[in-house]
Design a protein around this motif. Structure first.
Motif, PDB file in Angstrom:
ATOM      1  N   ARG A 120       0.825  -1.206   0.000  1.00 25.98           N
ATOM      2  CA  ARG A 120       0.000   0.000   0.000  1.00 25.98           C
ATOM      3  C   ARG A 120       0.862   1.259   0.000  1.00 25.98           C
ATOM      4  NH1 ARG A 120      -3.194  -3.189   3.581  1.00 25.98           N
ATOM      5  NH2 ARG A 120      -2.206  -2.203   5.408  1.00 25.98           N
ATOM      6  N   ARG A 121       1.921   1.263   0.801  1.00 30.26           N
ATOM      7  CA  ARG A 121       2.794   2.440   0.842  1.00 30.26           C
ATOM      8  C   ARG A 121       3.535   2.635  -0.474  1.00 30.26           C
ATOM      9  NH1 ARG A 121       6.428   3.539   6.040  1.00 30.26           N
ATOM     10  NH2 ARG A 121       6.881   5.297   4.652  1.00 30.26           N
ATOM     11  N   LEU A 122       3.994   1.556  -1.087  1.00 29.27           N
ATOM     12  CA  LEU A 122       4.684   1.670  -2.370  1.00 29.27           C
ATOM     13  C   LEU A 122       3.741   2.155  -3.464  1.00 29.27           C
ATOM     14  CD1 LEU A 122       6.862  -1.550  -2.134  1.00 29.27           C
ATOM     15  CD2 LEU A 122       7.706   0.812  -2.140  1.00 29.27           C
ATOM     16  N   ARG A 123       2.491   1.754  -3.386  1.00 28.89           N
ATOM     17  CA  ARG A 123       1.503   2.237  -4.354  1.00 28.89           C
ATOM     18  C   ARG A 123       1.245   3.727  -4.138  1.00 28.89           C
ATOM     19  NH1 ARG A 123      -2.437  -0.698  -2.885  1.00 28.89           N
ATOM     20  NH2 ARG A 123      -1.778  -2.484  -4.151  1.00 28.89           N
ATOM     21  N   SER A 124       1.121   4.134  -2.870  1.00 23.30           N
ATOM     22  CA  SER A 124       0.823   5.529  -2.564  1.00 23.30           C
ATOM     23  C   SER A 124       2.011   6.441  -2.848  1.00 23.30           C
ATOM     24  CB  SER A 124       0.414   5.654  -1.089  1.00 23.30           C
ATOM     25  OG  SER A 124       0.312   7.002  -0.697  1.00 23.30           O
ATOM     26  N   GLU A 125       3.218   6.012  -2.468  1.00 17.84           N
ATOM     27  CA  GLU A 125       4.394   6.883  -2.562  1.00 17.84           C
ATOM     28  C   GLU A 125       5.082   6.810  -3.916  1.00 17.84           C
ATOM     29  OE1 GLU A 125       5.523   6.609   2.204  1.00 17.84           O
ATOM     30  OE2 GLU A 125       6.794   5.613   0.719  1.00 17.84           O
ATOM     31  N   ARG A 126       5.117   5.617  -4.511  1.00 16.27           N
ATOM     32  CA  ARG A 126       5.868   5.450  -5.760  1.00 16.27           C
ATOM     33  C   ARG A 126       4.976   5.164  -6.967  1.00 16.27           C
ATOM     34  NH1 ARG A 126      11.316   5.332  -5.048  1.00 16.27           N
ATOM     35  NH2 ARG A 126      12.125   4.856  -2.974  1.00 16.27           N
ATOM     36  N   GLY A 127       3.696   4.952  -6.735  1.00  9.08           N
ATOM     37  CA  GLY A 127       2.792   4.676  -7.843  1.00  9.08           C
ATOM     38  C   GLY A 127       2.975   3.298  -8.447  1.00  9.08           C
ATOM     39  N   LEU A 128       3.411   2.330  -7.662  1.00 12.44           N
ATOM     40  CA  LEU A 128       3.691   0.976  -8.159  1.00 12.44           C
ATOM     41  C   LEU A 128       2.551   0.030  -7.774  1.00 12.44           C
ATOM     42  CD1 LEU A 128       7.495   0.716  -7.273  1.00 12.44           C
ATOM     43  CD2 LEU A 128       6.455   1.365  -9.458  1.00 12.44           C
ATOM     44  N   ARG A 170      14.927  -2.711  -8.538  1.00  9.65           N
ATOM     45  CA  ARG A 170      13.788  -3.096  -9.372  1.00  9.65           C
ATOM     46  C   ARG A 170      14.125  -2.847 -10.832  1.00  9.65           C
ATOM     47  NH1 ARG A 170       9.012  -0.384 -11.179  1.00  9.65           N
ATOM     48  NH2 ARG A 170       7.232  -1.822 -11.402  1.00  9.65           N
ATOM     49  N   ALA A 171      14.000  -3.877 -11.656  1.00 11.25           N
ATOM     50  CA  ALA A 171      14.474  -3.800 -13.037  1.00 11.25           C
ATOM     51  C   ALA A 171      13.773  -2.704 -13.825  1.00 11.25           C
ATOM     52  CB  ALA A 171      14.283  -5.153 -13.725  1.00 11.25           C
ATOM     53  N   ALA A 172      12.495  -2.491 -13.570  1.00 14.82           N
ATOM     54  CA  ALA A 172      11.743  -1.491 -14.325  1.00 14.82           C
ATOM     55  C   ALA A 172      11.849  -0.095 -13.729  1.00 14.82           C
ATOM     56  CB  ALA A 172      10.273  -1.902 -14.426  1.00 14.82           C
ATOM     57  N   GLY A 173      12.704   0.084 -12.742  1.00 13.53           N
ATOM     58  CA  GLY A 173      12.878   1.400 -12.154  1.00 13.53           C
ATOM     59  C   GLY A 173      12.145   1.567 -10.842  1.00 13.53           C
ATOM     60  N   PRO A 174      12.362   2.693 -10.185  1.00 13.18           N
ATOM     61  CA  PRO A 174      11.822   2.903  -8.838  1.00 13.18           C
ATOM     62  C   PRO A 174      10.410   3.466  -8.801  1.00 13.18           C
ATOM     63  CG  PRO A 174      13.224   4.732  -9.411  1.00 13.18           C
ATOM     64  CD  PRO A 174      13.258   3.786 -10.589  1.00 13.18           C
ATOM     65  N   GLY A 175       9.768   3.629  -9.963  1.00 14.66           N
ATOM     66  CA  GLY A 175       8.506   4.358  -9.956  1.00 14.66           C
ATOM     67  C   GLY A 175       8.797   5.835  -9.762  1.00 14.66           C
ATOM     68  N   LEU A 194      11.897   9.747  -5.316  1.00 15.35           N
ATOM     69  CA  LEU A 194      11.524  10.445  -4.089  1.00 15.35           C
ATOM     70  C   LEU A 194      12.701  11.240  -3.524  1.00 15.35           C
ATOM     71  CD1 LEU A 194       9.509   7.557  -2.421  1.00 15.35           C
ATOM     72  CD2 LEU A 194       8.633   9.447  -3.823  1.00 15.35           C
ATOM     73  N   PRO A 195      12.415  12.246  -2.711  1.00 17.72           N
ATOM     74  CA  PRO A 195      13.512  13.024  -2.113  1.00 17.72           C
ATOM     75  C   PRO A 195      14.505  12.156  -1.361  1.00 17.72           C
ATOM     76  CG  PRO A 195      11.434  14.176  -1.806  1.00 17.72           C
ATOM     77  CD  PRO A 195      11.097  12.838  -2.404  1.00 17.72           C
ATOM     78  N   ARG A 196      14.024  11.104  -0.685  1.00 14.65           N
ATOM     79  CA  ARG A 196      14.963  10.266   0.072  1.00 14.65           C
ATOM     80  C   ARG A 196      15.905   9.506  -0.860  1.00 14.65           C
ATOM     81  NH1 ARG A 196       9.935   7.815   1.501  1.00 14.65           N
ATOM     82  NH2 ARG A 196       9.464   5.854   0.413  1.00 14.65           N
ATOM     83  N   ASP A 197      15.461   9.232  -2.094  1.00 10.40           N
ATOM     84  CA  ASP A 197      16.341   8.580  -3.060  1.00 10.40           C
ATOM     85  C   ASP A 197      17.485   9.516  -3.456  1.00 10.40           C
ATOM     86  OD1 ASP A 197      14.525   6.448  -3.028  1.00 10.40           O
ATOM     87  OD2 ASP A 197      13.376   7.291  -4.690  1.00 10.40           O
ATOM     88  N   ALA A 248      13.246   2.260 -17.734  1.00 12.07           N
ATOM     89  CA  ALA A 248      12.580   2.695 -16.509  1.00 12.07           C
ATOM     90  C   ALA A 248      11.802   3.979 -16.765  1.00 12.07           C
ATOM     91  CB  ALA A 248      13.610   2.926 -15.399  1.00 12.07           C
ATOM     92  N   ALA A 249      10.619   4.068 -16.177  1.00 11.08           N
ATOM     93  CA  ALA A 249       9.834   5.289 -16.307  1.00 11.08           C
ATOM     94  C   ALA A 249      10.600   6.472 -15.718  1.00 11.08           C
ATOM     95  CB  ALA A 249       8.490   5.116 -15.606  1.00 11.08           C
ATOM     96  N   VAL A 250      11.312   6.226 -14.637  1.00  5.27           N
ATOM     97  CA  VAL A 250      12.160   7.250 -14.022  1.00  5.27           C
ATOM     98  C   VAL A 250      13.571   6.677 -13.923  1.00  5.27           C
ATOM     99  CG1 VAL A 250      12.541   8.727 -12.016  1.00  5.27           C
ATOM    100  CG2 VAL A 250      10.209   8.118 -12.687  1.00  5.27           C
ATOM    101  N   PRO A 251      14.480   7.030 -14.850  1.00  3.73           N
ATOM    102  CA  PRO A 251      15.833   6.479 -14.798  1.00  3.73           C
ATOM    103  C   PRO A 251      16.536   6.858 -13.507  1.00  3.73           C
ATOM    104  CG  PRO A 251      15.411   7.566 -16.896  1.00  3.73           C
ATOM    105  CD  PRO A 251      14.275   7.931 -15.975  1.00  3.73           C
ATOM    106  N   ARG A 252      17.309   5.951 -12.982  1.00  2.00           N
ATOM    107  CA  ARG A 252      18.087   6.239 -11.781  1.00  2.00           C
ATOM    108  C   ARG A 252      19.314   7.061 -12.150  1.00  2.00           C
ATOM    109  NH1 ARG A 252      16.748   0.716 -11.584  1.00  2.00           N
ATOM    110  NH2 ARG A 252      15.454   0.104  -9.808  1.00  2.00           N
ATOM    111  N   PRO A 253      19.692   8.019 -11.318  1.00  2.00           N
ATOM    112  CA  PRO A 253      20.938   8.754 -11.578  1.00  2.00           C
ATOM    113  C   PRO A 253      22.129   7.850 -11.304  1.00  2.00           C
ATOM    114  CG  PRO A 253      20.015   9.416  -9.477  1.00  2.00           C
ATOM    115  CD  PRO A 253      19.009   8.495 -10.118  1.00  2.00           C
ATOM    116  N   PRO A 254      23.267   8.132 -11.925  1.00  2.00           N
ATOM    117  CA  PRO A 254      24.441   7.274 -11.722  1.00  2.00           C
ATOM    118  C   PRO A 254      24.977   7.384 -10.306  1.00  2.00           C
ATOM    119  CG  PRO A 254      25.029   9.217 -12.987  1.00  2.00           C
ATOM    120  CD  PRO A 254      23.545   9.229 -12.861  1.00  2.00           C
ATOM    121  N   LEU A 255      25.424   6.254  -9.788  1.00  2.00           N
ATOM    122  CA  LEU A 255      26.078   6.228  -8.486  1.00  2.00           C
ATOM    123  C   LEU A 255      27.589   6.305  -8.681  1.00  2.00           C
ATOM    124  CD1 LEU A 255      23.989   3.469  -6.671  1.00  2.00           C
ATOM    125  CD2 LEU A 255      23.769   5.951  -6.481  1.00  2.00           C
ATOM    126  N   PRO A 256      28.322   6.691  -7.647  1.00  2.00           N
ATOM    127  CA  PRO A 256      29.773   6.857  -7.810  1.00  2.00           C
ATOM    128  C   PRO A 256      30.510   5.525  -7.797  1.00  2.00           C
ATOM    129  CG  PRO A 256      29.135   7.340  -5.553  1.00  2.00           C
ATOM    130  CD  PRO A 256      27.855   7.107  -6.315  1.00  2.00           C
TER     131      PRO A 256
END
Length: 237
Positions: free
Chosen positions: A15-23, A71-76, A79-82, A136-144
């Protein structure tokens, strides 16, 4: 913890992932021979004692982090915490560069003093090039990625970059550089380095009062701090 507890925790996390990330991925609890597993889309998290999710109340935090980065299809929704996680990782990786550079200077000094071989260490922080396996609908930014290039010779040419871990101490940085450079050092010197002057054994890295030191594995004698190894401390193969 009963299975009902994990089922309730999985439903609440979904439920939280659906509400916060739209998944809308299904979140179910399955059984394995090692214990329950929570499945959310392509993610599978072992849960229970001895896992990263020891209690149901921990499930959402761990699952949310896995969704953000695995998640292979992206994080949805991103979020600011990401973004806070990305910023923290880049800050920590960049802060480790001076530690690696000091470790490289100490090792290079020992190598040149005992073998007359010149060694250059180059440390950089670059963006990871790990691929996105699915669009991914929202590509992840590169990590160092912290990379170390080891090269012999006065011009420092001919090296290649090797990813290394983030060190917490100078001793850990020295240890990581020795690990990634061991094969190149052996090939360049035609033998192991450094060898104890009293035994046919390779000196090992140890720590004494927070300082990385060279020690004999046979009698545990401390020969020298790293960076101050002299010709009298070693023998050649």
């Amino acid at each position: 913890m009963t299975d009902d507890g994990w089922h309730r925790a999985a439903a609440a996390a979904a439920r939280r992932l659906r509400s916060e990330r739209g998944l809308d991925d299904r979140c179910v609890v399955t059984a394995s021979f090692r214990g329950p597993v929570v499945c959310f889309g392509d993610l599978h998290l072992p849960v229970g004692p001895g896992t990263d999710v020891a209690a149901p109340e921990d499930l959402h935090a761990v699952l949310d982090e896995a969704v953000a980065w695995e998640r292979a299809a992206g994080p949805g929704r991103w979020l600011p915490r990401d973004q806070e996680t990305v910023d923290r990782l880049w800050t920590e990786a960049t802060a480790s560069v001076p530690l690696y550079r000091l470790a490289g200077q100490l090792l290079a000094a020992d190598l040149e003093r005992t073998t007359r071989q010149s060694l250059t260490w180059t440390v950089t922080v670059t963006a990871s090039s790990e691929p996105q396996y699915l669009p991914a609908a929202v590509p992840r930014p590169p990590l160092p990625t912290i990379g170390v290039e080891l090269a012999f010779g006065p011009d420092g040419g001919g090296g290649y970059s090797v990813p290394v871990l983030e060190p917490l101490t100078l001793t850990e940085a020295v240890s990581e550089l020795l690990y990634v450079g061991e094969d190149d050092i052996i090939e360049e010197l035609w033998g192991r380095w450094p060898l104890c002057a009293s035994h046919v054994a390779e000196l090992v890295l140890d720590e004494q009062e927070g300082t990385p030191v060279w020690a004999c594995p046979v009698d545990q004698r401390i020969w020298s701090p790293v960076g101050r190894l002299g010709p009298g401390h070693i023998q050649r193969d």
